[in-house]
Design an enzyme around this catalytic site. Structure first.
Site, PDB file in Angstrom:
ATOM      1  N   ARG A  21     -13.373 -24.732   1.503  1.00 10.51           N
ATOM      2  CA  ARG A  21     -13.699 -25.737   0.497  1.00 10.51           C
ATOM      3  C   ARG A  21     -14.074 -27.061   1.176  1.00 10.51           C
ATOM      4  O   ARG A  21     -13.342 -27.577   1.992  1.00 10.51           O
ATOM      5  CB  ARG A  21     -12.451 -25.909  -0.383  1.00 10.51           C
ATOM      6  CG  ARG A  21     -12.469 -26.999  -1.408  1.00 10.51           C
ATOM      7  CD  ARG A  21     -11.083 -27.170  -2.018  1.00 10.51           C
ATOM      8  NE  ARG A  21     -10.065 -27.441  -1.000  1.00 10.51           N
ATOM      9  CZ  ARG A  21      -8.836 -27.862  -1.272  1.00 10.51           C
ATOM     10  NH1 ARG A  21      -8.446 -28.037  -2.514  1.00 10.51           N
ATOM     11  NH2 ARG A  21      -7.970 -28.071  -0.306  1.00 10.51           N
ATOM     12  N   ASN A  30     -11.821 -33.115   4.989  1.00 11.14           N
ATOM     13  CA  ASN A  30     -12.762 -32.032   5.226  1.00 11.14           C
ATOM     14  C   ASN A  30     -14.056 -32.584   5.821  1.00 11.14           C
ATOM     15  O   ASN A  30     -14.292 -33.799   5.830  1.00 11.14           O
ATOM     16  CB  ASN A  30     -13.083 -31.306   3.918  1.00 11.14           C
ATOM     17  CG  ASN A  30     -11.903 -30.543   3.357  1.00 11.14           C
ATOM     18  OD1 ASN A  30     -11.200 -29.857   4.086  1.00 11.14           O
ATOM     19  ND2 ASN A  30     -11.682 -30.670   2.060  1.00 11.14           N
ATOM     20  N   THR A  48      -4.461 -21.810   7.456  1.00 14.18           N
ATOM     21  CA  THR A  48      -3.828 -21.520   6.170  1.00 14.18           C
ATOM     22  C   THR A  48      -4.475 -20.306   5.526  1.00 14.18           C
ATOM     23  O   THR A  48      -3.814 -19.523   4.841  1.00 14.18           O
ATOM     24  CB  THR A  48      -3.921 -22.732   5.224  1.00 14.18           C
ATOM     25  OG1 THR A  48      -5.281 -23.188   5.156  1.00 14.18           O
ATOM     26  CG2 THR A  48      -3.028 -23.868   5.699  1.00 14.18           C
ATOM     27  N   CYS A  59      -4.281 -28.569   7.109  1.00 15.95           N
ATOM     28  CA  CYS A  59      -5.059 -27.510   7.745  1.00 15.95           C
ATOM     29  C   CYS A  59      -4.181 -26.869   8.806  1.00 15.95           C
ATOM     30  O   CYS A  59      -3.640 -27.566   9.675  1.00 15.95           O
ATOM     31  CB  CYS A  59      -6.325 -28.092   8.369  1.00 15.95           C
ATOM     32  SG  CYS A  59      -7.243 -26.928   9.392  1.00 15.95           S
ATOM     33  N   CYS A  61      -9.520 -20.368  10.064  1.00 16.91           N
ATOM     34  CA  CYS A  61      -8.790 -21.167   9.072  1.00 16.91           C
ATOM     35  C   CYS A  61      -7.332 -20.724   9.128  1.00 16.91           C
ATOM     36  O   CYS A  61      -7.020 -19.570   8.803  1.00 16.91           O
ATOM     37  CB  CYS A  61      -9.368 -20.960   7.676  1.00 16.91           C
ATOM     38  SG  CYS A  61      -8.455 -21.830   6.364  1.00 16.91           S
TER      39      CYS A  61
END
Length: 317
Positions: A248, A96, A258, A105, A256
């Site tokens: 997160r 991340n 997912t 990801c 994003c």
């Protein structure tokens, strides 16, 4: 400042001189952007602090995450996958933006494969597939005319209970929302908590600079998606929703992958019997496709489709 973002800012001050001369690329999938590095010999050691510094948008290259392409056999997590999936030659080592490790990801998978092709590390003609390793297991990626389609594997609810009786499992509070909202937590190999909002104005008013508060919080934290179903929800057999997300370890991102899958899972579940298997998810960075299908393993899988772009390549000074 949010504690996670403050930590990332502190990490961004770390000197990256140890990475001087490192070749990199910058890519994105519907605005979800990444710093990508190739490590075919498994010789690179990038610390969490260095990863955060590279991803810093003011003093680094800038990105929502760092992706290292490394042969699966050279990582313990990758080597463990090869026994059952010897074709998974390459492993997507993903961090991340704050330097923390992440399972995978969805947008990053597409950009990762596009990067492998651009670097001459893989060959993938249109219509053919490539299997890669991630910390969420192997992912099969098909090259399409418009980008890439990824079999994200099966989805599941994070908290135990009968799916047919499940409506909500948590409450989410966020700046800009007057009261906590009910939500549903979904795993796509990484954790997500999905909140449905009534209208776009409410979505626009939600402030995602700070991480939303989720109660109960999934064991490994969670990404939080705020979703507005279209009216009508289904048109010509395709469901459509609009989404924003706080990731997160990153903060709000333009997309994003997912999270788009998790949003479709939750809205489809709430819509009930007769809800479609094909969805379009609009995010600030564009539109991705989500499709549900029963795979050879007998489980319902989710396919994510969308573009991938490499915008620049260079060398760290």
């Amino acid at each position: 400042m949010d504690e996670t973002l403050a930590t990332a800012a502190e990490h961004a001050a770390v000197d990256t001189a140890g990475l001087s001369g490192l070749k990199f690329s910058k890519g994105h999938g519907t605005g979800n952007d990444f710093v990508l590095i190739a490590d075919p010999n498994g010789a690179l050691s990038v610390t969490p602090e260095q990863a955060a510094a590279l991803c810093d948008r003011h003093r680094g290259i800038g990105g929502d995450g760092l992706i290292r392409a490394v042969p699966s056999r050279l990582l313990p997590e990758g080597a463990a996958l090869l026994a059952a999936h010897p074709e998974a030659e390459w492993f997507m080592d993903y961090r991340n933006g704050d330097g923390s490790l992440s399972e995978m990801c969805g947008n990053g998978v597409r950009v990762f494969v596009h990067f492998l092709i651009a670097e001459g590390l893989a060959d993938l003609p249109a219509g053919e597939s490539l299997t890669i390793g991630t910390r969420a297991g192997v992912k099969t990626v098909v090259r399409t005319a418009a980008g890439y389609a990824v079999d994200m594997g099966p989805w599941e609810f994070i908290f135990p209970g009968e799916a047919t009786a499940r409506a909500m499992d948590s409450l989410v509070s966020a700046d800009g929302l007057e009261v906590a909202r009910p939500a549903l937590s979904v795993s796509m190999g990484n954790p997500h908590t999905v909140v449905a909002l009534a209208e776009i104005a409410e979505l626009d008013a939600t402030d995602l600079f700070r991480a939303p508060h989720v109660d109960p919080l999934p064991p490994h934290g969670t990404n939080v998606e705020f979703v507005v179903p279209s009216e009508p929800l289904v048109h010509d057999g395709v469901g459509t929703v609009t989404m924003r997300v706080h990731e997160r370890g990153v903060g709000e991102t333009l997309s994003c992958g997912t999270g788009a899958c998790a949003a479709a899972v939750a809205i489809r579940h709430w819509a009930g019997q007769g809800a479609p298997d094909v969805w379009k998810v609009a995010v600030p960075g564009g539109v991705v496709g989500v499709k549900f299908f029963v795979a050879a393993d007998g489980h319902e899988h989710v396919e994510l489709s969308g573009p991938a772009v490499i915008v620049a390549s260079g060398t760290l000074s």
